[in-house]
Design a protein around this motif. Sequence first.
Motif, PDB file in Angstrom:
ATOM      1  N   SER A   1       0.812  -1.215   0.000  1.00  0.00           N
ATOM      2  CA  SER A   1       0.000   0.000   0.000  1.00  0.00           C
ATOM      3  C   SER A   1       0.850   1.271   0.000  1.00  0.00           C
ATOM      4  N   SER A   2       2.171   1.102   0.049  1.00  0.00           N
ATOM      5  CA  SER A   2       3.018   2.292   0.026  1.00  0.00           C
ATOM      6  C   SER A   2       3.705   2.423  -1.331  1.00  0.00           C
ATOM      7  N   ASN A   3       4.045   3.651  -1.685  1.00  0.00           N
ATOM      8  CA  ASN A   3       4.792   3.909  -2.913  1.00  0.00           C
ATOM      9  C   ASN A   3       4.063   3.465  -4.180  1.00  0.00           C
ATOM     10  N   PHE A   4       2.759   3.621  -4.163  1.00  0.00           N
ATOM     11  CA  PHE A   4       1.958   3.172  -5.299  1.00  0.00           C
ATOM     12  C   PHE A   4       2.104   4.139  -6.468  1.00  0.00           C
ATOM     13  N   TYR A   5       2.218   3.568  -7.666  1.00  0.00           N
ATOM     14  CA  TYR A   5       2.213   4.397  -8.874  1.00  0.00           C
ATOM     15  C   TYR A   5       1.100   3.974  -9.818  1.00  0.00           C
ATOM     16  N   ALA A   6       0.991   2.664 -10.078  1.00  0.00           N
ATOM     17  CA  ALA A   6      -0.065   2.163 -10.965  1.00  0.00           C
ATOM     18  C   ALA A   6      -0.258   0.672 -10.740  1.00  0.00           C
ATOM     19  N   LEU A   7      -1.419   0.191 -11.107  1.00  0.00           N
ATOM     20  CA  LEU A   7      -1.723  -1.234 -11.043  1.00  0.00           C
ATOM     21  C   LEU A   7      -2.198  -1.661 -12.431  1.00  0.00           C
ATOM     22  N   HIS A   8      -1.554  -2.709 -12.949  1.00  0.00           N
ATOM     23  CA  HIS A   8      -1.868  -3.193 -14.294  1.00  0.00           C
ATOM     24  C   HIS A   8      -2.555  -4.548 -14.202  1.00  0.00           C
ATOM     25  N   TRP A   9      -3.510  -4.785 -15.072  1.00  0.00           N
ATOM     26  CA  TRP A   9      -4.094  -6.118 -15.250  1.00  0.00           C
ATOM     27  C   TRP A   9      -3.817  -6.574 -16.688  1.00  0.00           C
ATOM     28  N   TYR A  10      -3.386  -7.848 -16.793  1.00  0.00           N
ATOM     29  CA  TYR A  10      -3.110  -8.432 -18.101  1.00  0.00           C
ATOM     30  C   TYR A  10      -3.854  -9.747 -18.235  1.00  0.00           C
ATOM     31  N   ARG A  11      -4.176 -10.067 -19.467  1.00  0.00           N
ATOM     32  CA  ARG A  11      -4.769 -11.352 -19.790  1.00  0.00           C
ATOM     33  C   ARG A  11      -3.738 -12.106 -20.612  1.00  0.00           C
ATOM     34  N   TRP A  12      -3.435 -13.350 -20.208  1.00  0.00           N
ATOM     35  CA  TRP A  12      -2.366 -14.086 -20.858  1.00  0.00           C
ATOM     36  C   TRP A  12      -2.859 -15.458 -21.247  1.00  0.00           C
ATOM     37  N   GLU A  13      -3.087 -15.630 -22.548  1.00  0.00           N
ATOM     38  CA  GLU A  13      -3.523 -16.922 -23.060  1.00  0.00           C
ATOM     39  C   GLU A  13      -2.297 -17.786 -23.315  1.00  0.00           C
ATOM     40  N   THR A  14      -2.475 -19.079 -23.167  1.00  0.00           N
ATOM     41  CA  THR A  14      -1.387 -20.029 -23.381  1.00  0.00           C
ATOM     42  C   THR A  14      -0.796 -19.833 -24.777  1.00  0.00           C
ATOM     43  N   ALA A  15       0.524 -19.859 -24.841  1.00  0.00           N
ATOM     44  CA  ALA A  15       1.273 -19.742 -26.101  1.00  0.00           C
ATOM     45  C   ALA A  15       1.134 -18.372 -26.765  1.00  0.00           C
ATOM     46  N   LYS A  16       0.620 -17.405 -26.027  1.00  0.00           N
ATOM     47  CA  LYS A  16       0.547 -16.043 -26.568  1.00  0.00           C
ATOM     48  C   LYS A  16       1.266 -15.091 -25.617  1.00  0.00           C
ATOM     49  N   SER A  17       1.259 -13.804 -25.952  1.00  0.00           N
ATOM     50  CA  SER A  17       1.881 -12.798 -25.097  1.00  0.00           C
ATOM     51  C   SER A  17       0.831 -12.174 -24.194  1.00  0.00           C
ATOM     52  N   PRO A  18       1.266 -11.634 -23.053  1.00  0.00           N
ATOM     53  CA  PRO A  18       0.306 -10.925 -22.198  1.00  0.00           C
ATOM     54  C   PRO A  18      -0.332  -9.768 -22.957  1.00  0.00           C
ATOM     55  N   GLU A  19      -1.618  -9.578 -22.682  1.00  0.00           N
ATOM     56  CA  GLU A  19      -2.367  -8.509 -23.347  1.00  0.00           C
ATOM     57  C   GLU A  19      -2.923  -7.593 -22.262  1.00  0.00           C
ATOM     58  N   ALA A  20      -2.641  -6.304 -22.388  1.00  0.00           N
ATOM     59  CA  ALA A  20      -3.084  -5.362 -21.362  1.00  0.00           C
ATOM     60  C   ALA A  20      -4.598  -5.264 -21.321  1.00  0.00           C
ATOM     61  N   LEU A  21      -5.139  -5.332 -20.117  1.00  0.00           N
ATOM     62  CA  LEU A  21      -6.574  -5.114 -19.907  1.00  0.00           C
ATOM     63  C   LEU A  21      -6.818  -3.706 -19.373  1.00  0.00           C
ATOM     64  N   PHE A  22      -6.190  -3.414 -18.237  1.00  0.00           N
ATOM     65  CA  PHE A  22      -6.401  -2.113 -17.601  1.00  0.00           C
ATOM     66  C   PHE A  22      -5.105  -1.605 -16.989  1.00  0.00           C
ATOM     67  N   VAL A  23      -4.963  -0.295 -16.953  1.00  0.00           N
ATOM     68  CA  VAL A  23      -3.948   0.365 -16.145  1.00  0.00           C
ATOM     69  C   VAL A  23      -4.705   1.305 -15.223  1.00  0.00           C
ATOM     70  N   MET A  24      -4.522   1.146 -13.926  1.00  0.00           N
ATOM     71  CA  MET A  24      -5.304   1.911 -12.963  1.00  0.00           C
ATOM     72  C   MET A  24      -4.346   2.701 -12.089  1.00  0.00           C
ATOM     73  N   THR A  25      -4.663   3.964 -11.900  1.00  0.00           N
ATOM     74  CA  THR A  25      -3.724   4.828 -11.192  1.00  0.00           C
ATOM     75  C   THR A  25      -4.331   5.531  -9.978  1.00  0.00           C
ATOM     76  N   LEU A  26      -5.630   5.670  -9.914  1.00  0.00           N
ATOM     77  CA  LEU A  26      -6.233   6.454  -8.827  1.00  0.00           C
ATOM     78  C   LEU A  26      -7.037   5.577  -7.883  1.00  0.00           C
ATOM     79  N   ASN A  27      -6.929   5.863  -6.598  1.00  0.00           N
ATOM     80  CA  ASN A  27      -7.718   5.155  -5.609  1.00  0.00           C
ATOM     81  C   ASN A  27      -9.199   5.308  -5.948  1.00  0.00           C
TER      82      ASN A  27
END
Lengths: 114, 116
Positions: free
Chosen positions: A27-53
């Motif tokens: 909970s300290s030094n927060f800058y951003a929280l990212h969510w990714y979706r990663w299907e097998t044999a593929k690359s991670p795909e960005a879902l959300f980038v969240m920055t504000l409480n």
Amino acid sequence: ILNVEQSPQSLHVQEGDSTNFTCSFPSSNFYALHWYRWETAKSPEALFVMTLNGDEKKKGRISATLNTKEGYSYLYIKGSQPEDSATYLCAFESGQYNNNDMRFGAGTRLTVKP
Amino acid sequence: DSGVTQTPKHLITATGQRVTLRCSPRSGDLSVYWYQQSLDQGLQFLIQYYNGEERAKGNILERFSAQQFPDLHSELNLSSLELGDSALYFCASSFGVGSSGYNEQFFGPGTRLTVL
């Protein structure tokens, strides 16, 4: 919490079920929280980038919320479909503008059965 | 297709050797990130460059180095390779530095490195 923790580790649901996962982060030094979706044999795909409480973001049937004061984020999937089967990763970005560090959770593996 | 390209796709080499992995970001993106994904450690952030300058460092070993060139492509150099360096190395790019709603990262297909 020093690391990024995700729960559950894996989840099996039936098509049409709604589900949610948790990402816990420092909970300290927060800058951003990212969510990714990663299907097998593929690359991670960005879902959300969240920055504000209190941030809430939505993309189709997937939504996410963020609580930076208590250090958690929830990812919700409404009416799961087999194509939602993937590993969902969250990543905590901390630090100052010039030296951000990204730490990933181990992911939640979702399997949606038809 | 994310628009991020990585070469080579696969690389097999021996312990003690040195390899270079290459990444071309999406057109217009200025930031490049390198990640390592190994079986036992999940996805680990290594290093980030923005417009040619090192911006952030994660769990990057001293035997590893990276740079971003004026045309914005980036190379990750791995030297004195050990068996434990076998992993999938991802590159990602974003438009800016740090993270905002406008700076989501786009991942390349990865380079699978096998050290024998």
